[in-house]
Design an enzyme around this catalytic site. Structure first.
Site, PDB file in Angstrom:
ATOM      1  N   HIS A 190       0.867  -1.185   0.000  1.00  0.00           N
ATOM      2  CA  HIS A 190       0.000   0.000   0.000  1.00  0.00           C
ATOM      3  C   HIS A 190       0.900   1.230   0.000  1.00  0.00           C
ATOM      4  O   HIS A 190       1.840   1.313   0.781  1.00  0.00           O
ATOM      5  CB  HIS A 190      -0.880   0.001   1.252  1.00  0.00           C
ATOM      6  CG  HIS A 190      -1.650   1.270   1.452  1.00  0.00           C
ATOM      7  ND1 HIS A 190      -2.399   1.854   0.455  1.00  0.00           N
ATOM      8  CD2 HIS A 190      -1.773   2.086   2.536  1.00  0.00           C
ATOM      9  CE1 HIS A 190      -2.958   2.972   0.923  1.00  0.00           C
ATOM     10  NE2 HIS A 190      -2.588   3.134   2.168  1.00  0.00           N
ATOM     11  N   HIS A 194       0.997   5.775  -0.954  1.00  0.00           N
ATOM     12  CA  HIS A 194       0.339   7.005  -1.381  1.00  0.00           C
ATOM     13  C   HIS A 194       1.174   7.624  -2.499  1.00  0.00           C
ATOM     14  O   HIS A 194       1.380   8.837  -2.515  1.00  0.00           O
ATOM     15  CB  HIS A 194       0.168   7.971  -0.212  1.00  0.00           C
ATOM     16  CG  HIS A 194      -0.904   7.578   0.754  1.00  0.00           C
ATOM     17  ND1 HIS A 194      -1.812   8.474   1.276  1.00  0.00           N
ATOM     18  CD2 HIS A 194      -1.233   6.383   1.296  1.00  0.00           C
ATOM     19  CE1 HIS A 194      -2.630   7.851   2.107  1.00  0.00           C
ATOM     20  NE2 HIS A 194      -2.297   6.584   2.142  1.00  0.00           N
ATOM     21  N   ASP A 217       1.395  -4.620 -20.384  1.00  0.00           N
ATOM     22  CA  ASP A 217       2.414  -5.601 -20.002  1.00  0.00           C
ATOM     23  C   ASP A 217       2.217  -6.104 -18.574  1.00  0.00           C
ATOM     24  O   ASP A 217       2.713  -7.179 -18.230  1.00  0.00           O
ATOM     25  CB  ASP A 217       3.815  -4.971 -20.100  1.00  0.00           C
ATOM     26  CG  ASP A 217       4.335  -4.928 -21.538  1.00  0.00           C
ATOM     27  OD1 ASP A 217       3.846  -5.703 -22.381  1.00  0.00           O
ATOM     28  OD2 ASP A 217       5.234  -4.119 -21.812  1.00  0.00           O
ATOM     29  N   HIS A 274      -8.643   7.663  -1.786  1.00  0.00           N
ATOM     30  CA  HIS A 274      -7.583   7.241  -0.898  1.00  0.00           C
ATOM     31  C   HIS A 274      -6.276   7.054  -1.698  1.00  0.00           C
ATOM     32  O   HIS A 274      -5.623   8.047  -2.013  1.00  0.00           O
ATOM     33  CB  HIS A 274      -8.035   5.973  -0.156  1.00  0.00           C
ATOM     34  CG  HIS A 274      -7.104   5.508   0.913  1.00  0.00           C
ATOM     35  ND1 HIS A 274      -7.472   4.588   1.867  1.00  0.00           N
ATOM     36  CD2 HIS A 274      -5.817   5.818   1.184  1.00  0.00           C
ATOM     37  CE1 HIS A 274      -6.451   4.356   2.675  1.00  0.00           C
ATOM     38  NE2 HIS A 274      -5.443   5.097   2.288  1.00  0.00           N
ATOM     39  N   TYR A 281       8.532 -13.492 -23.333  1.00  0.00           N
ATOM     40  CA  TYR A 281       9.392 -12.420 -22.836  1.00  0.00           C
ATOM     41  C   TYR A 281      10.284 -12.988 -21.735  1.00  0.00           C
ATOM     42  O   TYR A 281       9.859 -13.828 -20.956  1.00  0.00           O
ATOM     43  CB  TYR A 281       8.536 -11.283 -22.277  1.00  0.00           C
ATOM     44  CG  TYR A 281       9.334 -10.134 -21.722  1.00  0.00           C
ATOM     45  CD1 TYR A 281       9.736  -9.089 -22.541  1.00  0.00           C
ATOM     46  CD2 TYR A 281       9.709 -10.110 -20.384  1.00  0.00           C
ATOM     47  CE1 TYR A 281      10.485  -8.029 -22.041  1.00  0.00           C
ATOM     48  CE2 TYR A 281      10.456  -9.062 -19.872  1.00  0.00           C
ATOM     49  CZ  TYR A 281      10.839  -8.026 -20.705  1.00  0.00           C
ATOM     50  OH  TYR A 281      11.576  -6.989 -20.207  1.00  0.00           O
TER      51      TYR A 281
END
Lengths: 230, 230, 230, 230
Positions: free
Chosen positions: B95, B97, B120, B169, B227
Site C-alpha cells: 500500500h 500514497h 504488459d 484514498h 518475454y
C-alpha cells in the site's frame, strides 16, 4: 544570556527544510518560539543555506526586536511574530516558496480536500487568504501578511489545519515546534502536487465526502486516534 | 517460535519501496503471507523507514491478532488480511500514497489502458473502487477498504490485474510475494503518470484496442509467453 | 569467431541509457549493427540493467537467428532487424518506454515541432505510426511494429528525423551507432516533455514556422552546418 | 596577453549552470564581459560540459572576432554581443533550453507575473519576443535573435527584468556578471514552472495586482530595499 537550544532547534529545522528539497537559494525560513522567554529564533535574511550556522540564527522578541544575534532577521519576521501572538498553541513556523503549494497560492485558490493523504494532516480544505488590500501593503506588508492568515482562520482551529496559502505569495505551515512545521511544509507540498494532478485528471472533481475526511483525521489525531505507536 | 524468514522478506520489501522513492515519511506498508502458517509479517504503524529493522516487523494472523512482535501493526492491517482471505493466490501486498496513482484515486477514476506499458502488467483498466458508504466507515473502516477492493474485482482475476486504486484514498498492489507487490507498486506509479500525461495531450483519448492489449499481456504472461529468459 | 567490439559498443549504450534515467526495470533495449558482417548485438530479453554484462549481449543476423550468445535476444529484436533492413544508413537503434515520449505514443499523436530544441535534432514533426491492424498483430507483432515504422517514414528521410513514436506503444530512435541512438532517445524524451508543457500552456499552439525549423536544422546538419567544432 | 580572470569567471558560471541541472548535453552557454577591455569570454560551440576546461573558453570582441582561444565560440555568440552592445549595464549573459522556460517560449507567450516569487526577481511579466521574420532569418539569424530581444525591451529596463523568452526558441537571462546571469536562469526556470502549474489550476487567472508586485520588487531592489544583510 544565550538561547542556544532554541537556536539549535530552529537551525536544524531550517537545514531539514533545505535537505527535503523545498528551498531554492534563500527562499524560505523557519522559526521556533520559547513561550516562557517570549522569544523566537529565526533564520537571518538572505543567507544561503549551505553557509548557515547555528550562530547565524537571530533571536527576536514578539515585538520584533532583536534580542541576540549579529545579523538581520528574515524579512518575513513580522509575519512569524503575528502568527505566534495570535495562534497561541503553536511552537514553530515554516515559510517556503515550494513549487506546487506556491502554484495554488498564485491561482489564489484553497486546496480542496480531495483525499485521505490530505485528510490525514489537515482537516478540510487548506485555506487561501484574501488578496491584500492596497492600504495593508502600504502600512506594514509583513505584519499584514500575518493578518491575512489569521483572518482566513476565523472560526477555524489552526492546530487542526496547520497550513495556509497566502494569495499571490506562497505557503506558511506551523506545528508544535520548528521540526513539525517543516514536516507539515513537506506534507503540504506533496498534497498540493496531488491536488494539481487530481484537477488535471478531472477538472470538475469536488472534495472527498466528509465522513471519510473525519475518519482519517480522527484516526491520526485526538483522543481516540490509533495510528502510530503512541 | 519465530518467523524470521517471513519478517526478513517483508522488511526487505518495505525498504525497497522506500528506496524506489514511493514513500514520503511513513506513508506506505508492505506485507508478506506464509499461507501454511496462516500468518503475515507487516510493517509496524507510524515507524519511519530509516529506523525500521527486521525485528520491528509485526506478525499477525488472518484474524488480525498479533502473533509476534512488540509494536502495533500498520493501521491498514485489516485491509491486508481481508485481501489475503479473499485473493487466495496472492502472497504479498503493498500500500502506498505514491503521487500519480493517488491522484487517480482522488479523481475517483479507473486508469484506462492507454498503452502497452500498462498492458504488459495489468490486463485492462486498473479498477477504482466505489466511494465507501457512511455505514461502512462507521463499521470498520480498514476492513471495509478491503471489501471495496474485492467488490471492485467481482468477475475479475486479481492475478491478471495485480493493482487497484481506492477512491479518495490511494493504491494497493499485490503479487506472489512482498517483493513482487512492490515491483507492481512501482509499475503502477509509472503507468499512472503516463496516463495522466496522455490525458493532458488528448483529453478525449480512449483505451488502446483490445487486440494489442491481449498481445502484450500474453507475450509476458501465461503458457505461451516469450518475454524474458524463463 | 567473436564480435567483442560490437557487443561492447551495444552494451555500453544500454548502460548509458539506464544511467540517463530513461529505463525502469528492464524496459528498453539498444542494438548496434556491423553492416559488413550482417549482424547486430542486442540486449537479452528481460535481464536487469544492474546485472547486464558484455557477455550477456546477444548477436543475431538480419534473419533474427542467434549467431553468438547464450541468452534469448530482446523480444523486440524483429523490430530492430526490420529497421536495419529498411533504413540502410543507420547503425544503432534504441527502444525505450520513456515517460513523456510514451505519453505521446499513448495519445496516438505525432509530436509537433514547437521549437528550435526539436528542430535541432528532428526535421519537422516526429511521426506517430498508425495503430496496428488486427491481422498484423496476429501475423508477427514485432516484425509488424517495424513495418508500421517504415510505413510512417514513406517519403521521409530517417536520418533527418531519427526518431518515431509507435501508436499505443512507445518510441524508437536510431543513429549512426548505438551511442547516437541513445543520445537521440534522451533528446526525444526532453522534446516530448517540452511539447507536453507547450500544449498545456496553449492547447491551440501550432508548429513553429518552417523558415526557423530549416535554419536550426541546417545550422547543425548538412554541408553548411556551423555548430560545434567539426 | 591573457584574459585568465574573465575566462575563469565565465567558465565557473558555465559549470554552475550544468550543476544546477539546467543543461542537457551541450544545450546552453554563459558569457561574461570585461567592459574596459571590450571583450567577453564565452563557452566554445558544441563542447560537452563534463570536458569543458578554463582554457577552452573563447575570448571574442564586440564585433565577434576571436581574440584568444583555439576553439570556435558558441554559435549563439552574435546574440550575446548584440545584447552587450545594447544593454550597456549588464556584465554576464546565460542562454539555456531549460524545460519550463522553453515551453513558454514554444507557446510564444510572455510569462505573467502570477506571484511574489516572480516579482522578487523580475518587474512585471517576462517578455516574449516576436517570432522572427523570414528576412531576419536569412540575414543573420543569431544577430537578429538579439534584435528581437532588444526590441522586446523597448521602453523597459533590462536590469529590472533580467530575463526574456525568445519565441519558438528558449530563454536568455543576464546580470551584473556571469554568475548572476546563471542565478537568474535558475530563477526563471522555477518561475516558469510555477506559472505553468498556476495556469493548470486556473486557466483564467490573470497577473497579481500591481501594488504587491511593486512591494516585492522594491523590498529586494533599489535604495529602500530591506531584504538580505546588505
Amino acid at each position: 544570556m544565550s538561547y542556544s537550544d532554541l537556536k539549535e532547534a530552529a537551525w536544524a529545522a531550517n537545514m531539514e527544510l533545505n535537505e527535503r528539497g523545498l528551498v531554492l537559494y534563500t527562499w524560505g525560513n523557519v522559526s521556533q518560539i520559547d513561550r516562557d522567554a517570549g522569544v523566537l529564533a529565526i533564520k537571518p535574511s538572505g543567507v544561503s543555506y549551505d553557509k548557515l550556522t547555528v550562530d547565524d540564527m537571530v533571536v527576536v522578541d514578539l515585538d520584533n526586536q532583536v534580542v541576540e544575534g549579529k545579523l538581520k532577521p528574515s524579512s518575513d519576521t513580522r509575519t512569524h511574530t503575528h502568527l505566534y501572538r495570535h495562534f497561541e498553541t503553536i511552537g514553530g513556523i515554516t515559510h517556503t516558496h515550494s513549487t506546487h503549494a506556491t502554484a495554488w497560492a498564485q491561482a489564489q485558490q484553497p486546496i480542496p480536500c480531495f483525499g485521505t493523504t490530505h485528510a490525514d494532516y489537515a482537516y478540510g480544505e487548506i485555506p487561501c487568504t484574501a488578496v491584500m488590500r492596497d492600504e495593508q501593503i502600504e502600512r506594514d506588508y509583513e505584519e499584514e501578511t500575518g493578518v491575512q492568515i489569521t483572518e482566513a482562520f476565523a472560526g477555524r482551529n489552526p492546530v487542526e489545519t496547520p497550513m495556509v496559502i497566502v494569495a499571490g505569495h506562497a505557503p506558511f505551515t506551523w506545528g508544535k515546534d520548528a521540526a513539525e512545521s517543516v514536516y507539515n511544509a513537506v506534507v503540504l507540498e506533496e498534497v498540493a502536487r496531488m491536488a494539481l494532478y487530481t484537477r488535471m485528471i478531472d477538472p470538475t472533481r469536488g472534495p472527498l465526502k466528509q465522513a471519510i475526511v473525519d475518519k482519517h483525521y480522527l484516526r491520526k489525531h485526538g483522543k481516540n486516534s490509533y495510528y502510530g505507536q503512541g
